[in-house]
Each structure stands twice: as C-alpha cells, then as structure tokens.
Motif scaffolding. Structure first.
Motif, short mmCIF file in Angstrom:
data_model
loop_
_atom_site.label_atom_id
_atom_site.label_comp_id
_atom_site.label_asym_id
_atom_site.label_seq_id
_atom_site.Cartn_x
_atom_site.Cartn_y
_atom_site.Cartn_z
N THR A 76 0.85 -1.20 0.00
CA THR A 76 0.00 0.00 0.00
C THR A 76 0.88 1.25 0.00
O THR A 76 1.90 1.31 0.70
N THR A 77 0.49 2.23 -0.79
CA THR A 77 1.25 3.47 -0.87
C THR A 77 1.13 4.26 0.42
O THR A 77 0.05 4.40 0.99
N VAL A 78 2.28 4.80 0.87
CA VAL A 78 2.32 5.64 2.07
C VAL A 78 2.94 6.98 1.70
O VAL A 78 3.99 7.04 1.06
N ALA A 79 2.26 8.05 2.09
CA ALA A 79 2.80 9.40 1.94
C ALA A 79 3.29 9.88 3.30
O ALA A 79 2.51 9.93 4.26
N LEU A 80 4.57 10.18 3.40
CA LEU A 80 5.12 10.74 4.62
C LEU A 80 4.92 12.25 4.56
O LEU A 80 5.49 12.93 3.70
N VAL A 81 4.06 12.76 5.43
CA VAL A 81 3.67 14.17 5.39
C VAL A 81 4.21 14.87 6.63
O VAL A 81 3.87 14.51 7.76
N THR A 82 5.04 15.87 6.41
CA THR A 82 5.55 16.68 7.51
C THR A 82 4.83 18.02 7.50
O THR A 82 4.77 18.69 6.46
N VAL A 83 4.25 18.39 8.62
CA VAL A 83 3.51 19.65 8.74
C VAL A 83 4.26 20.57 9.70
O VAL A 83 4.55 20.18 10.84
N ARG A 89 2.62 21.79 4.47
CA ARG A 89 3.00 20.39 4.49
C ARG A 89 3.99 20.06 3.39
O ARG A 89 4.02 20.70 2.35
N PHE A 90 4.79 19.01 3.65
CA PHE A 90 5.82 18.55 2.73
C PHE A 90 5.69 17.03 2.60
O PHE A 90 5.53 16.33 3.60
N PHE A 91 5.76 16.53 1.34
CA PHE A 91 5.48 15.13 1.08
C PHE A 91 6.71 14.35 0.64
O PHE A 91 7.58 14.86 -0.07
N ARG A 92 6.75 13.08 1.05
CA ARG A 92 7.68 12.10 0.48
C ARG A 92 6.93 10.78 0.39
O ARG A 92 6.26 10.38 1.35
N PHE A 93 7.01 10.11 -0.75
CA PHE A 93 6.18 8.93 -1.00
C PHE A 93 6.99 7.64 -0.93
O PHE A 93 8.11 7.56 -1.44
N LEU A 94 6.37 6.63 -0.30
CA LEU A 94 6.89 5.27 -0.30
C LEU A 94 5.98 4.48 -1.23
O LEU A 94 4.88 4.07 -0.85
N ARG A 95 6.42 4.26 -2.47
CA ARG A 95 5.51 3.64 -3.45
C ARG A 95 6.24 2.86 -4.54
O ARG A 95 5.76 2.77 -5.68
N GLU A 96 7.35 2.25 -4.24
CA GLU A 96 8.01 1.40 -5.24
C GLU A 96 7.17 0.15 -5.48
O GLU A 96 6.85 -0.59 -4.57
N ASN A 97 6.79 -0.07 -6.76
CA ASN A 97 5.90 -1.18 -7.13
C ASN A 97 4.68 -1.21 -6.22
O ASN A 97 4.26 -2.26 -5.72
N ALA A 98 4.09 -0.05 -6.01
CA ALA A 98 3.02 0.09 -5.01
C ALA A 98 1.65 -0.13 -5.61
O ALA A 98 1.45 -0.17 -6.83
#
Length: 285
Positions: A76-83, A89-98
């Motif tokens: 499952t795709t996860v977005a790391l969101v820093t507020v 907010r600032f995003f970084r995605f964990l989505r390799e072959n997601a």
C-alpha cells in the motif's frame, strides 16, 4: 454520479506534536468532499494486502461512497507528510511497485457516471499512464465529463521538465482542470495569472486556487469569475485543502445545467469555504 479513480493511500503525518496515520490520496479526498456536498460518488482504487491496506479499507467505509476497492500483493502506498508550525506540508512517497497505480480500466463501472475524475500521482508510472489513457478514452466515448487536478509532487520525477512533459498531455485532456497558482506559473513560465492562462492554452473550464488570495475561474482562456478566500483564524494543516475545494466544485458542477459568470462566482465562494474548512483539522479529511 461522479467517478473518482486513482490513489487511496496512508498519509503518515508528522507534526510538532507527534505522528498519526490518516486515510488520504487526492482523488479519494475529492470523492469524499464531493459526497459531503450531496453528490453521488463512486471511488475506484487499489490497496495492498498489508496492514496499511486493511486500515484503508476499514477507514474508507465511513464516508458514504460507492467503494470499488481492489487489492493486490503490492505494498500500500504511504505518503510521509511533515507539517510545520504554519500548517504547511511537505510530502515524500513510499511507493516502489506500489498498489495505487495497479489499476485496470476494464474493471471500472461506468453506469450512471456523468463526471470522471482521475488522480495524477499514477502519471509517474507507465502502468498508471496506460490506465489513464484507457479510462479517459472510454469516458470521452461515453460523452462523460473528464476532470483532474495537477497536484504536482516533484519528488516523483527527475526534473520539472520531465514532470511537465509527462503530465501536460493528460491535463489538457480534461474538460475541467484545477491548478494552484504555483502550478500554473510553473507550467506557463509566467507570473501574471491572465498571461499565464493565455500561454498555457487550455480551452476547458479552469480553476486557479490562490490560497489566501482566493480563486478564479476561466473558460477558453477568458476569466469569468473570481472569489475571495474564506478567512480562518488559524491554519492547522493545509493537507487536502485543494481537494476540498475541487470536490465541492465538482459536486456543484454535476448538478447544474450550465455555468455563467454569476453561478461560477457562487461556485468559487462555496468551494473556497470548503477548502478553508479543511485547513482546520489535521489530515486531509
């Protein structure tokens, strides 16, 4: 019926107070906010066979949507969101072959659909682009309105040039398009809004969101309406504010026969109100 397709994911939000998980994903958020405005909404997306996927499937039940969630063995795709302390907010995605872009257009239910809205996160992958090409083609064959929100996530592309080259053809296919003022300026290479719209050359219904400066509506490159922003005392989290705006806008479009300058101004005012309300809670919805 509004059919939204694309990413539903876990927003893992880190604030000065700690970390929490929320259901999110731009097209899912748009679906929820359109439903809150009284629209009938179907959502088509994909989650993984993991704890995050189980979390999303359980959370998604609460929003009154016609859910069409498929499931794969991909994560499952996860977005790391820093507020930060201003609510930005600032995003970084964990989505390799997601899971989010493992979608098959042939599995979609088009019954009763008047608007097809697609998310753009999947445009960073060949499989996601193939899905969008097929779904947009089918929507147009059925004379269904197509909408999308640029929703730039620059960490998914090697450069801004690659992002624009990849995404712009899909954005131009939409009958209704939402851009933030920053996205418009980046695409057009122009800071003045009217000149940027003219340079972009988009011919459909275009919404430009400008944060505290309100929003504007253009059609065929001509400005038809603008509305002031809804004042808020303190911004908690801007995640999902644009989705709240666009979900409200699509719901209103879906139930009117035609739009003129007066009705567009009323639409912008209502959509601004929805976007402002979204900044008063942590998470997108």
């Amino acid at each position: 019926m509004i059919l939204c397709a694309g990413e539903v994911l876990v927003d893992r939000v880190q604030t000065p107070k700690g970390q929490t998980d929320h259901i999110g994903g731009a097209p899912f958020n748009v679906a929820v906010y359109a439903a809150r405005q009284g629209a009938d909404v179907r959502f088509f997306g994909n989650v993984g066979s993991d704890s995050e996927g189980a979390f999303l499937k359980e959370q998604a039940k609460a929003f009154g949507l016609d859910l069409r969630l498929t499931q794969t063995d991909c994560p499952t795709t996860v977005a790391l969101v820093t507020v930060d302390e201003t609510g930005e907010r600032f995003f970084r995605f964990l989505r390799e072959n997601a899971a989010d872009y493992q979608l098959e257009a042939a599995a979609m239910d088009w019954s009763g659909v008047t608007t097809f809205h697609f998310g753009t996160l999947m445009l960073s992958t060949a499989q996601g682009r193939a899905f969008c090409e097929s779904a947009i083609r089918e929507a147009k064959r059925r004379n269904i309105r197509v909408s999308t929100d640029a929703n730039f996530r620059d960490d998914l592309f090697a450069s801004a040039q690659e992002r624009d080259h990849t995404m712009l053809p899909f954005l131009m296919e939409a009958d209704v398009l939402k851009l933030s003022i920053e996205e418009l300026q980046a695409l057009a290479g122009e800071s003045d809004t009217a000149r940027a719209v003219a340079k972009l050359g988009y011919k459909g219904l275009l919404f430009i969101t400008k944060g505290a400066a309100g929003s504007e509506a253009f059609f065929g490159g001509k400005r038809l309406a603008r509305a002031a922003s809804e004042p808020v005392e303190k911004i908690i989290d801007t995640t999902g504010a644009g989705d709240a705006f666009f979900g409200a806008a699509l719901a209103l479009i879906d139930r009117v026969a035609s739009l003129d300058a007066e009705s567009l101004e009323q639409l912008l005012t209502a959509a601004n109100r929805s976007g402002a309300a979204a900044t008063q809670v942590e998470g997108a919805i």
